[in-house]
Design a protein around this motif. Structure first.
Motif, PDB file in Angstrom:
ATOM      1  N   THR A   7      35.501 -22.157 -65.907  1.00 29.98           N
ATOM      2  CA  THR A   7      34.517 -21.441 -66.704  1.00 29.98           C
ATOM      3  C   THR A   7      33.158 -21.621 -66.060  1.00 29.98           C
ATOM      4  OG1 THR A   7      33.743 -20.979 -68.960  1.00 29.98           O
ATOM      5  CG2 THR A   7      33.972 -23.306 -68.347  1.00 29.98           C
ATOM      6  N   PHE A   8      32.222 -20.806 -66.488  1.00 31.74           N
ATOM      7  CA  PHE A   8      30.884 -20.801 -65.910  1.00 31.74           C
ATOM      8  C   PHE A   8      29.854 -20.740 -67.029  1.00 31.74           C
ATOM      9  CE2 PHE A   8      33.730 -18.798 -62.908  1.00 31.74           C
ATOM     10  CZ  PHE A   8      33.354 -19.318 -61.680  1.00 31.74           C
ATOM     11  N   GLY A   9      28.684 -21.311 -66.771  1.00 34.90           N
ATOM     12  CA  GLY A   9      27.594 -21.195 -67.729  1.00 34.90           C
ATOM     13  C   GLY A   9      26.366 -21.948 -67.273  1.00 34.90           C
ATOM     14  N   THR A  10      25.289 -21.740 -67.992  1.00 38.80           N
ATOM     15  CA  THR A  10      24.050 -22.462 -67.724  1.00 38.80           C
ATOM     16  C   THR A  10      24.100 -23.830 -68.387  1.00 38.80           C
ATOM     17  OG1 THR A  10      22.820 -20.400 -67.564  1.00 38.80           O
ATOM     18  CG2 THR A  10      21.535 -22.389 -67.971  1.00 38.80           C
ATOM     19  N   PHE A  11      24.599 -23.877 -69.619  1.00 37.17           N
ATOM     20  CA  PHE A  11      24.735 -25.117 -70.394  1.00 37.17           C
ATOM     21  C   PHE A  11      23.394 -25.833 -70.552  1.00 37.17           C
ATOM     22  CE2 PHE A  11      28.880 -24.305 -68.415  1.00 37.17           C
ATOM     23  CZ  PHE A  11      29.643 -24.147 -69.554  1.00 37.17           C
ATOM     24  N   ASP A  12      22.367 -25.050 -70.821  1.00 31.67           N
ATOM     25  CA  ASP A  12      21.035 -25.598 -71.062  1.00 31.67           C
ATOM     26  C   ASP A  12      20.907 -25.924 -72.547  1.00 31.67           C
ATOM     27  OD1 ASP A  12      18.505 -26.415 -70.321  1.00 31.67           O
ATOM     28  OD2 ASP A  12      17.635 -24.410 -70.418  1.00 31.67           O
ATOM     29  N   VAL A  13      20.162 -26.922 -72.885  1.00 28.45           N
ATOM     30  CA  VAL A  13      20.004 -27.386 -74.275  1.00 28.45           C
ATOM     31  C   VAL A  13      21.407 -27.473 -74.893  1.00 28.45           C
ATOM     32  CG1 VAL A  13      18.787 -27.080 -76.455  1.00 28.45           C
ATOM     33  CG2 VAL A  13      17.752 -26.225 -74.370  1.00 28.45           C
ATOM     34  N   PHE A  14      22.199 -28.357 -74.343  1.00 26.54           N
ATOM     35  CA  PHE A  14      23.611 -28.526 -74.702  1.00 26.54           C
ATOM     36  C   PHE A  14      23.782 -28.664 -76.211  1.00 26.54           C
ATOM     37  CE2 PHE A  14      27.717 -30.802 -74.689  1.00 26.54           C
ATOM     38  CZ  PHE A  14      28.427 -29.948 -73.866  1.00 26.54           C
ATOM     39  N   HIS A  15      24.708 -27.894 -76.777  1.00 27.74           N
ATOM     40  CA  HIS A  15      24.917 -27.876 -78.229  1.00 27.74           C
ATOM     41  C   HIS A  15      26.406 -27.771 -78.565  1.00 27.74           C
ATOM     42  CE1 HIS A  15      25.494 -23.538 -77.862  1.00 27.74           C
ATOM     43  NE2 HIS A  15      24.296 -23.443 -77.280  1.00 27.74           N
ATOM     44  N   VAL A  16      26.703 -27.791 -79.858  1.00 29.05           N
ATOM     45  CA  VAL A  16      28.089 -27.817 -80.324  1.00 29.05           C
ATOM     46  C   VAL A  16      28.871 -26.575 -79.876  1.00 29.05           C
ATOM     47  CG1 VAL A  16      27.683 -26.771 -82.607  1.00 29.05           C
ATOM     48  CG2 VAL A  16      29.559 -28.424 -82.299  1.00 29.05           C
ATOM     49  N   GLY A  17      28.214 -25.458 -79.687  1.00 29.03           N
ATOM     50  CA  GLY A  17      28.902 -24.272 -79.172  1.00 29.03           C
ATOM     51  C   GLY A  17      29.454 -24.507 -77.779  1.00 29.03           C
ATOM     52  N   HIS A  18      28.673 -25.206 -76.950  1.00 32.72           N
ATOM     53  CA  HIS A  18      29.149 -25.568 -75.611  1.00 32.72           C
ATOM     54  C   HIS A  18      30.349 -26.506 -75.707  1.00 32.72           C
ATOM     55  CE1 HIS A  18      24.762 -24.797 -74.313  1.00 32.72           C
ATOM     56  NE2 HIS A  18      25.477 -23.763 -73.935  1.00 32.72           N
ATOM     57  N   VAL A  19      30.235 -27.499 -76.575  1.00 32.13           N
ATOM     58  CA  VAL A  19      31.343 -28.456 -76.759  1.00 32.13           C
ATOM     59  C   VAL A  19      32.605 -27.711 -77.179  1.00 32.13           C
ATOM     60  CG1 VAL A  19      32.178 -30.413 -78.129  1.00 32.13           C
ATOM     61  CG2 VAL A  19      29.803 -30.378 -77.340  1.00 32.13           C
ATOM     62  N   ASN A  20      32.478 -26.829 -78.160  1.00 33.19           N
ATOM     63  CA  ASN A  20      33.644 -26.080 -78.649  1.00 33.19           C
ATOM     64  C   ASN A  20      34.289 -25.256 -77.543  1.00 33.19           C
ATOM     65  OD1 ASN A  20      33.264 -27.102 -81.225  1.00 33.19           O
ATOM     66  ND2 ASN A  20      32.183 -25.292 -81.958  1.00 33.19           N
ATOM     67  N   LEU A  21      33.470 -24.554 -76.761  1.00 33.52           N
ATOM     68  CA  LEU A  21      34.007 -23.730 -75.681  1.00 33.52           C
ATOM     69  C   LEU A  21      34.748 -24.589 -74.665  1.00 33.52           C
ATOM     70  CD1 LEU A  21      34.119 -20.906 -74.195  1.00 33.52           C
ATOM     71  CD2 LEU A  21      32.215 -21.798 -72.853  1.00 33.52           C
ATOM     72  N   LEU A  22      34.132 -25.685 -74.241  1.00 32.26           N
ATOM     73  CA  LEU A  22      34.750 -26.530 -73.217  1.00 32.26           C
ATOM     74  C   LEU A  22      36.025 -27.200 -73.728  1.00 32.26           C
ATOM     75  CD1 LEU A  22      31.521 -28.047 -71.642  1.00 32.26           C
ATOM     76  CD2 LEU A  22      33.005 -26.266 -70.670  1.00 32.26           C
ATOM     77  N   GLN A  23      36.027 -27.654 -74.965  1.00 29.41           N
ATOM     78  CA  GLN A  23      37.232 -28.279 -75.508  1.00 29.41           C
ATOM     79  C   GLN A  23      38.370 -27.273 -75.647  1.00 29.41           C
ATOM     80  OE1 GLN A  23      35.783 -30.214 -79.104  1.00 29.41           O
ATOM     81  NE2 GLN A  23      35.527 -32.151 -78.010  1.00 29.41           N
TER      82      GLN A  23
END
Length: 134
Positions: A7-23
């Motif tokens: 997967t790809f992304g900026t992942f700036d200001v890491f938040h729960v949406g990022h966690v959910n996507l990666l998990q």
């Protein structure tokens, strides 16, 4: 056979949406490989510098237990090359990108996962910038 997910992304200001996507992406295979947008690429695609530096964002993503490996994504037009270089079987992106990466179905399975409702990095940055927040 090991199934590799990318997967790809900026992942700036890491938040729960990022966690959910990666998990959720990690559950689709045995390895999760994450391309983190470089600072110049982020400025190019979003018109602003990221809040956190490229090095910090790489460290944050690498610290997630679900992530096997991280690399710097320097160019949006090199996704096909990145997928092949890392031997990815599945490309995962948020469903806000639905249809944008279907061209890669010839080299891997493309899956769009639902975004976490009511959260986005852009919205978080806008809230923090508002004078009444301070």
């Amino acid at each position: 056979m090991t199934i590799k997910v990318i997967t790809f992304g900026t992942f700036d200001v890491f938040h729960v949406g990022h966690v959910n996507l990666l998990q959720r992406a990690a559950k689709l295979g045995d390895e999760l490989i994450v391309g983190v947008s470089s600072d110049p690429l982020n400025r190019q695609k979003k018109g602003r510098a990221p809040v956190y530096s490229q090095q910090d964002r790489l460290r944050i993503i690498a610290a997630m237990s679900d992530v096997t490996r991280v690399f710097v994504e320097d160019c949006l037009t090199l996704k096909r090359r990145y997928i092949k270089e890392h031997g990815a079987d599945i490309l995962v992106m948020g469903d806000d990108w639905r249809g944008k990466f279907d061209e890669f179905n010839d080299i891997c399975e493309v899956i769009y996962l639902p975004r976490t409702p009511s959260i986005s990095t852009t919205e978080i940055i806008e809230v923090v910038r508002q004078p009444e927040f301070c």
